[in-house]
Structure formats: structure tokens, C-alpha cells
Design an enzyme around this catalytic site. Structure first.
Site, PDB file in Angstrom:
ATOM      1  N   SER A 144      19.071  -4.245  24.864  1.00 42.33           N
ATOM      2  CA  SER A 144      18.911  -5.213  25.564  1.00 42.33           C
ATOM      3  C   SER A 144      19.374  -6.733  25.122  1.00 42.33           C
ATOM      4  O   SER A 144      19.652  -6.836  23.940  1.00 42.33           O
ATOM      5  CB  SER A 144      17.156  -5.257  25.975  1.00 42.33           C
ATOM      6  N   TYR A 157       8.419  -5.651  24.553  1.00 45.68           N
ATOM      7  CA  TYR A 157       9.544  -5.235  24.757  1.00 45.68           C
ATOM      8  C   TYR A 157      10.686  -5.897  23.811  1.00 45.68           C
ATOM      9  O   TYR A 157      11.534  -5.273  23.524  1.00 45.68           O
ATOM     10  CB  TYR A 157       9.820  -5.872  26.268  1.00 45.68           C
TER      11      TYR A 157
HETATM   12  P1  NAD Z   1      14.075   1.557  35.629  1.00 44.44           P
HETATM   13  O1  NAD Z   1      12.818   1.185  35.547  1.00 44.44           O
HETATM   14  O2  NAD Z   1      14.831   1.527  36.896  1.00 44.44           O
HETATM   15  O3  NAD Z   1      14.260   2.946  34.856  1.00 44.44           O
HETATM   16  C1  NAD Z   1      13.457   3.153  33.728  1.00 44.44           C
HETATM   17  C2  NAD Z   1      13.720   4.691  33.526  1.00 44.44           C
HETATM   18  O4  NAD Z   1      12.894   5.137  32.550  1.00 44.44           O
HETATM   19  C3  NAD Z   1      13.224   5.525  34.665  1.00 44.44           C
HETATM   20  O5  NAD Z   1      13.907   6.699  34.916  1.00 44.44           O
HETATM   21  C4  NAD Z   1      11.696   5.732  34.227  1.00 44.44           C
HETATM   22  O6  NAD Z   1      11.223   7.195  34.850  1.00 44.44           O
HETATM   23  C5  NAD Z   1      12.038   6.146  32.786  1.00 44.44           C
HETATM   24  N1  NAD Z   1      10.735   6.194  32.319  1.00 44.44           N
HETATM   25  C6  NAD Z   1       9.961   5.179  31.805  1.00 44.44           C
HETATM   26  N2  NAD Z   1       8.632   5.706  31.108  1.00 44.44           N
HETATM   27  C7  NAD Z   1       9.152   6.909  30.966  1.00 44.44           C
HETATM   28  C8  NAD Z   1       7.944   7.874  30.386  1.00 44.44           C
HETATM   29  N3  NAD Z   1       7.036   7.581  29.850  1.00 44.44           N
HETATM   30  N4  NAD Z   1       8.689   9.092  30.437  1.00 44.44           N
HETATM   31  C9  NAD Z   1       9.963   9.396  30.995  1.00 44.44           C
HETATM   32  N5  NAD Z   1      10.477   8.591  31.720  1.00 44.44           N
HETATM   33  C10 NAD Z   1      10.151   7.345  31.804  1.00 44.44           C
HETATM   34  O7  NAD Z   1      14.727   0.568  34.615  1.00 44.44           O
HETATM   35  P2  NAD Z   1      16.155   0.297  34.154  1.00 44.44           P
HETATM   36  O8  NAD Z   1      16.853  -0.874  34.405  1.00 44.44           O
HETATM   37  O9  NAD Z   1      17.230   1.496  34.808  1.00 44.44           O
HETATM   38  O10 NAD Z   1      16.237   0.699  32.545  1.00 44.44           O
HETATM   39  C11 NAD Z   1      16.648   1.381  31.878  1.00 44.44           C
HETATM   40  C12 NAD Z   1      16.744   1.005  30.724  1.00 44.44           C
HETATM   41  O11 NAD Z   1      17.704  -0.083  30.611  1.00 44.44           O
HETATM   42  C13 NAD Z   1      15.573   0.643  29.850  1.00 44.44           C
HETATM   43  O12 NAD Z   1      15.587   1.092  28.421  1.00 44.44           O
HETATM   44  C14 NAD Z   1      15.530  -0.704  29.721  1.00 44.44           C
HETATM   45  O13 NAD Z   1      14.804  -1.447  29.148  1.00 44.44           O
HETATM   46  C15 NAD Z   1      16.977  -1.093  29.720  1.00 44.44           C
HETATM   47  N6  NAD Z   1      17.443  -2.301  30.115  1.00 44.44           N
HETATM   48  C16 NAD Z   1      17.382  -2.620  31.361  1.00 44.44           C
HETATM   49  C17 NAD Z   1      18.077  -3.943  31.778  1.00 44.44           C
HETATM   50  C18 NAD Z   1      18.211  -4.308  33.248  1.00 44.44           C
HETATM   51  O14 NAD Z   1      18.542  -5.589  33.652  1.00 44.44           O
HETATM   52  N7  NAD Z   1      17.866  -3.484  34.405  1.00 44.44           N
HETATM   53  C19 NAD Z   1      18.658  -4.822  30.921  1.00 44.44           C
HETATM   54  C20 NAD Z   1      18.578  -4.374  29.617  1.00 44.44           C
HETATM   55  C21 NAD Z   1      17.952  -3.233  29.321  1.00 44.44           C
END
Ligand code: NAD
Length: 252
Positions: A144, A157
Site C-alpha cells: 500500500s 492498516y
Molecule cells: P476490497 O475490499 O474490494 O477487496 C478485499 C478482498 O479481500 C475481498 O475479496 C475480500 O473478500 C477479501 N477478504 C477480506 N477479508 C477476508 C477474509 N477474512 N477472508 C477471505 N477474504 C477476505 O478491496 P481492494 O481494494 O480490492 O483490496 C485488495 C487489497 O489491496 C487489500 O490488501 C488492500 O489493502 C490493498 N490495497 C487497496 C488499495 C485501494 O486503493 N483500493 C490501495 C492499496 C492497497
């Protein structure tokens, strides 16, 4: 000339593959030729459909990653249904927002459990499986901007994502000798469920967009290319790095 980004014949596992960045990554890996194990706690039909459309196989592995209980089963199912594991993408993650002064133990533990504890033990299990199979492999962690920066009101986080960057380095150091590349991708601000609250907050949304040189939120598909690169033979000499895909955010 052989395409160095071709993943034909490879098997990938992507956690949290039902939506958002995990879906974007799973589909990109399939479009590059990989079959994909989709680790998810929620229905995953949309991702399955995209992978079918790309002409690749998928296998849905139901698992709640808030504990490490499913780790062995995920590995066993992926090996039995898809024939091995060449690539692991640790994408599943959660975020909890509150002032640090009021932050609860529950919000600390729940984030650390998914974002770093399960990530480590799943990586360990998959690395053991890769070593047993003798073929090396690629592990890609999703970091991130808060692997580099402090952020605000998201202490667990920030702690977890800073740990992801450090863990990526130590695992790369230890497992390079087994032919396993461990790297991370640090997404900037992408439009997913994870950032719905930020996008909806007019003031924060404007502040964020004002700092992104490209002037817009990223779309999940735009993370796919970095994952394909790090999963491919093009990255065979890339170890322990965290690759920002951020519309220029960190350059400001
Ligand atoms: P999102 O909330 O759309 O997806 C998160 C995913 O993680 C989902 O598929 C959810 O079901 C899964 N998940 C969470 N807890 C879980 C559990 N206990 N068991 C199984 N699955 C679980 O969010 P996203 O933005 O697609 O996030 C994906 C990754 O990217 C994460 O690690 C997030 O921290 C990281 N991230 C996202 C951003 C952003 O801007 N969207 C930026 C930096 C990092």
C-alpha cells in the site's frame, strides 16, 4: 521470440479474488495464460466468468483468512484441482478506520490477522510446496502507499502494510536460493470497496485527487500488468522489491 510475460501452463492462487484488485489481478494472470485458484469467502461467479472468457481454468477455494486454519486446505485444493502452485498473490486485506487514541484491540487484531499473519503463514505453506515440487515460483504481496507513509486514523492498516513491505524483503532473502521470487505491489488509490468511504467523502476525495499526478482513481484492471510482470519469467532477477502502481502519488 518467446514472450517473457507468457504464463501458459502456470497455476496461480489469488486471495480475495471475488472483487476489486484481486479480481483485476486474477483476470490479468488468466489472460496471460495462467489457470487460477480463486481464494474467497464470498461468491466469486463474476471472476470465474471472466477467467472462462479468457479461456483458462479456475477453481474456487472457499476460505475465511481471518485465521490460518484454512492454509493447508487451500494449498491441497489448489494442487489437487489445478495441478500445482507456481504463483501466489496475497491480495486479501481489510482496513478499519478510527482515531488511534480510540482504536480497539478488535480493530487491531482483525486487520493484523488478515493482512499480515495469514499472509505470512500462507506464503510459508506455499513456499514449502514450491520447494517440495522443485520448480521455484513467484509470491506477490499487495502492499500500500501506507507501506511508505503513515496515513491517518488507520493504525493497524499502516502497521500491517508496512510489515508487508519488510516481510517481502526477508522472504525474498531467504527463498531466492530456492528459485522463489518474493515481491510486492503497492497500489495507490484504486476505486474498490476498500476505498468507497474515501471516494464518498467529498473533502478527502478532492485532497486525494489533487495529489495524484494522473488526476484520477486507478481501476482494478490497471494493476494487472504489474502482477503479470512479477509472476513471469521477465521478473526472474527481481527479488524483494515493492513496485508502486500509483498514478504518480509517491513522486509528489
Ligand atoms: P476490497 O475490499 O474490494 O477487496 C478485499 C478482498 O479481500 C475481498 O475479496 C475480500 O473478500 C477479501 N477478504 C477480506 N477479508 C477476508 C477474509 N477474512 N477472508 C477471505 N477474504 C477476505 O478491496 P481492494 O481494494 O480490492 O483490496 C485488495 C487489497 O489491496 C487489500 O490488501 C488492500 O489493502 C490493498 N490495497 C487497496 C488499495 C485501494 O486503493 N483500493 C490501495 C492499496 C492497497
Amino acid at each position: 521470440m518467446k514472450n517473457p510475460f507468457d504464463l501458459t501452463g502456470k497455476v496461480a492462487i489469488v486471495t480475495g479474488a471475488n472483487t476489486g484488485l484481486g479480481q483485476g489481478i486474477a483476470v490479468a494472470l488468466a489472460e496471460a495464460g495462467a489457470d487460477v485458484g480463486l481464494v474467497t469467502r464470498s461468491p466469486c461467479d463474476e471472476t470465474v466468468g471472466y477467467i472462462e472468457k479468457a479461456g483458462r481454468r479456475s477453481h474456487v477455494i472457499k476460505a475465511d483468512l481471518s485465521t490460518i486454519e484454512p492454509v493447508e486446505r487451500i494449498i491441497k485444493e489448489a494442487r489437487e484441482s489445478l495441478g500445482g502452485i507456481d504463483i501466489l498473490v496475497n491480495n486479501a486485506g481489510i482496513i478499519k478506520r478510527n482515531d488511534s487514541i480510540d482504536f480497539t484491540v478488535e480493530d487491531w487484531d482483525s486487520v493484523m490477522n488478515v493482512n499480515i499473519r495469514t499472509l505470512f503463514f500462507l506464503s510459508q505453506g506455499v513456499a514449502r510446496s514450491m520447494i517440495d515440487a522443485g520448480g521455484g515460483g513467484k509470491i506477490i504481496n499487495i502492499a500500500s502507499m501506507l507501506s511508505y507513509q503513515g496515513g491517518i486514523r488507520v493504525p493497524s492498516y499502516t502497521a500491517s502494510k508496512s510489515a508487508v513491505m519488510g516481510l517481502t524483503r526477508i522472504l525474498a532473502n531467504e527463498w531466492a536460493k530456492h528459485g522463489i521470487n518474493v515481491n510486492a505491489i503497492a497500489p495507490g488509490y484504486f476505486a474498490t470497496n476498500n476505498t468507497t468511504a474515501l471516494q464518498a467523502d467529498e473533502k478527502r476525495n478532492a485532497e486525494i485527487l489533487g495529489r495524484i499526478p494522473v488526476g484520477r482513481w486507478g481501476q482494478p484492471a490497471e494493476l494487472g500488468g504489474a502482477a503479470v510482470f512479477l509472476a513471469s519469467s521477465a521478473a526472474n532477477y527481481v527479488h524483494g522489491t515493492t513496485l508502486p502502481v500509483d498514478g504518480g502519488w509517491l513522486s509528489r
